[in-house]
Design a protein around this motif. Structure first.
Motif, PDB file in Angstrom:
ATOM      1  N   PHE A  15       0.833  -1.200   0.000  1.00  0.00           N
ATOM      2  CA  PHE A  15       0.000   0.000   0.000  1.00  0.00           C
ATOM      3  C   PHE A  15       0.870   1.252   0.000  1.00  0.00           C
ATOM      4  O   PHE A  15       1.817   1.351   0.771  1.00  0.00           O
ATOM      5  CB  PHE A  15      -0.916  -0.015   1.228  1.00  0.00           C
ATOM      6  CG  PHE A  15      -1.955   1.056   1.233  1.00  0.00           C
ATOM      7  CD1 PHE A  15      -3.030   1.004   0.362  1.00  0.00           C
ATOM      8  CD2 PHE A  15      -1.870   2.120   2.108  1.00  0.00           C
ATOM      9  CE1 PHE A  15      -3.996   1.993   0.366  1.00  0.00           C
ATOM     10  CE2 PHE A  15      -2.830   3.122   2.124  1.00  0.00           C
ATOM     11  CZ  PHE A  15      -3.903   3.049   1.255  1.00  0.00           C
ATOM     12  N   PHE A  16       0.553   2.210  -0.867  1.00  0.00           N
ATOM     13  CA  PHE A  16       1.263   3.485  -0.969  1.00  0.00           C
ATOM     14  C   PHE A  16       0.529   4.502  -0.098  1.00  0.00           C
ATOM     15  O   PHE A  16      -0.678   4.684  -0.240  1.00  0.00           O
ATOM     16  CB  PHE A  16       1.270   3.936  -2.437  1.00  0.00           C
ATOM     17  CG  PHE A  16       1.958   5.246  -2.680  1.00  0.00           C
ATOM     18  CD1 PHE A  16       3.327   5.292  -2.873  1.00  0.00           C
ATOM     19  CD2 PHE A  16       1.251   6.427  -2.729  1.00  0.00           C
ATOM     20  CE1 PHE A  16       3.978   6.498  -3.104  1.00  0.00           C
ATOM     21  CE2 PHE A  16       1.885   7.639  -2.967  1.00  0.00           C
ATOM     22  CZ  PHE A  16       3.254   7.664  -3.152  1.00  0.00           C
ATOM     23  N   ASP A  17       1.248   5.149   0.816  1.00  0.00           N
ATOM     24  CA  ASP A  17       0.648   6.137   1.712  1.00  0.00           C
ATOM     25  C   ASP A  17       1.710   7.187   2.016  1.00  0.00           C
ATOM     26  O   ASP A  17       2.578   6.973   2.855  1.00  0.00           O
ATOM     27  CB  ASP A  17       0.169   5.458   2.994  1.00  0.00           C
ATOM     28  CG  ASP A  17      -0.567   6.401   3.930  1.00  0.00           C
ATOM     29  OD1 ASP A  17      -0.720   7.597   3.603  1.00  0.00           O
ATOM     30  OD2 ASP A  17      -1.000   5.934   5.001  1.00  0.00           O
ATOM     31  N   GLN A  18       1.649   8.319   1.328  1.00  0.00           N
ATOM     32  CA  GLN A  18       2.682   9.340   1.447  1.00  0.00           C
ATOM     33  C   GLN A  18       2.076  10.727   1.579  1.00  0.00           C
ATOM     34  O   GLN A  18       1.037  11.030   0.998  1.00  0.00           O
ATOM     35  CB  GLN A  18       3.590   9.328   0.214  1.00  0.00           C
ATOM     36  CG  GLN A  18       4.406   8.066   0.050  1.00  0.00           C
ATOM     37  CD  GLN A  18       5.505   7.973   1.077  1.00  0.00           C
ATOM     38  OE1 GLN A  18       6.302   8.888   1.221  1.00  0.00           O
ATOM     39  NE2 GLN A  18       5.539   6.864   1.799  1.00  0.00           N
ATOM     40  N   ARG A  19       2.777  11.574   2.337  1.00  0.00           N
ATOM     41  CA  ARG A  19       2.505  13.014   2.415  1.00  0.00           C
ATOM     42  C   ARG A  19       3.753  13.705   1.908  1.00  0.00           C
ATOM     43  O   ARG A  19       4.852  13.378   2.353  1.00  0.00           O
ATOM     44  CB  ARG A  19       2.237  13.459   3.848  1.00  0.00           C
ATOM     45  CG  ARG A  19       0.953  12.963   4.395  1.00  0.00           C
ATOM     46  CD  ARG A  19       0.823  13.330   5.868  1.00  0.00           C
ATOM     47  NE  ARG A  19      -0.327  12.643   6.402  1.00  0.00           N
ATOM     48  CZ  ARG A  19      -1.436  13.247   6.794  1.00  0.00           C
ATOM     49  NH1 ARG A  19      -1.507  14.557   6.763  1.00  0.00           N
ATOM     50  NH2 ARG A  19      -2.446  12.551   7.236  1.00  0.00           N
ATOM     51  N   TYR A  20       3.566  14.660   1.002  1.00  0.00           N
ATOM     52  CA  TYR A  20       4.731  15.323   0.436  1.00  0.00           C
ATOM     53  C   TYR A  20       4.386  16.716  -0.077  1.00  0.00           C
ATOM     54  O   TYR A  20       3.227  17.050  -0.290  1.00  0.00           O
ATOM     55  CB  TYR A  20       5.360  14.481  -0.681  1.00  0.00           C
ATOM     56  CG  TYR A  20       4.403  14.046  -1.771  1.00  0.00           C
ATOM     57  CD1 TYR A  20       4.150  14.850  -2.873  1.00  0.00           C
ATOM     58  CD2 TYR A  20       3.754  12.817  -1.686  1.00  0.00           C
ATOM     59  CE1 TYR A  20       3.285  14.441  -3.860  1.00  0.00           C
ATOM     60  CE2 TYR A  20       2.897  12.399  -2.677  1.00  0.00           C
ATOM     61  CZ  TYR A  20       2.660  13.217  -3.762  1.00  0.00           C
ATOM     62  OH  TYR A  20       1.789  12.813  -4.747  1.00  0.00           O
ATOM     63  N   LYS A  21       5.435  17.503  -0.239  1.00  0.00           N
ATOM     64  CA  LYS A  21       5.313  18.880  -0.703  1.00  0.00           C
ATOM     65  C   LYS A  21       5.641  18.924  -2.194  1.00  0.00           C
ATOM     66  O   LYS A  21       6.624  18.332  -2.631  1.00  0.00           O
ATOM     67  CB  LYS A  21       6.275  19.758   0.097  1.00  0.00           C
ATOM     68  CG  LYS A  21       6.138  21.220  -0.165  1.00  0.00           C
ATOM     69  CD  LYS A  21       6.926  22.124   0.783  1.00  0.00           C
ATOM     70  CE  LYS A  21       8.146  21.560   1.411  1.00  0.00           C
ATOM     71  NZ  LYS A  21       8.919  22.574   2.158  1.00  0.00           N
ATOM     72  N   VAL A  22       4.811  19.656  -2.945  1.00  0.00           N
ATOM     73  CA  VAL A  22       4.992  19.804  -4.388  1.00  0.00           C
ATOM     74  C   VAL A  22       5.281  21.265  -4.705  1.00  0.00           C
ATOM     75  O   VAL A  22       4.596  22.157  -4.211  1.00  0.00           O
ATOM     76  CB  VAL A  22       3.722  19.351  -5.152  1.00  0.00           C
ATOM     77  CG1 VAL A  22       3.851  19.607  -6.635  1.00  0.00           C
ATOM     78  CG2 VAL A  22       3.436  17.884  -4.886  1.00  0.00           C
ATOM     79  N   HIS A  23       6.294  21.491  -5.521  1.00  0.00           N
ATOM     80  CA  HIS A  23       6.618  22.833  -6.012  1.00  0.00           C
ATOM     81  C   HIS A  23       6.005  22.980  -7.399  1.00  0.00           C
ATOM     82  O   HIS A  23       6.406  22.288  -8.336  1.00  0.00           O
ATOM     83  CB  HIS A  23       8.133  23.032  -6.076  1.00  0.00           C
ATOM     84  CG  HIS A  23       8.781  22.981  -4.727  1.00  0.00           C
ATOM     85  ND1 HIS A  23       8.947  24.101  -3.945  1.00  0.00           N
ATOM     86  CD2 HIS A  23       9.265  21.936  -4.008  1.00  0.00           C
ATOM     87  CE1 HIS A  23       9.521  23.743  -2.805  1.00  0.00           C
ATOM     88  NE2 HIS A  23       9.725  22.439  -2.816  1.00  0.00           N
TER      89      HIS A  23
END
Length: 103
Positions: free
Chosen positions: A50-58
């Motif tokens: 399972f893919f579960d990510q929090r991330y910042k996008v520029h």
């Protein structure tokens, strides 16, 4: 790429409808988070975890978004991933208010 995922990552509907590579998505992810997200994508499409990510996008306009992405790869009879199911959500406002000091 659906329109929600495209918007969250700063791609136009036209570009998204032609397809966006994983590399193009990773390029917009904050450099400090990019390797972690890339590893999670790799694990998901090679093992089905399972893919579960929090991330910042520029984004191209210079703004920043915080994204939560969850999902998993679906494999065919030959154990080849052929579909990804999941969700992508923009949580920028939540992150913004989370860090503001209370008065």
């Amino acid at each position: 790429m659906d329109t929600v995922t495209a918007e969250c990552h700063g791609f136009s509907e036209t570009v998204a409808s032609r397809g966006v590579s994983i590399e193009d998505i990773l390029e917009r992810i904050d450099v400090e988070m990019r390797d972690q997200v890339a590893r999670a994508i790799f694990e998901s499409i090679t093992t089905g975890v399972f893919f579960d990510q929090r991330y910042k996008v520029h984004l191209p306009d210079g703004s920043i978004r915080w994204i939560v992405a969850k999902g998993r790869a679906i494999f065919d009879a030959e154990n080849t991933p052929f579909l990804g199911l999941g969700s992508v959500r923009d949580i920028t406002l939540k992150k913004t208010y989370q860090f503001e000091p209370r008065q």
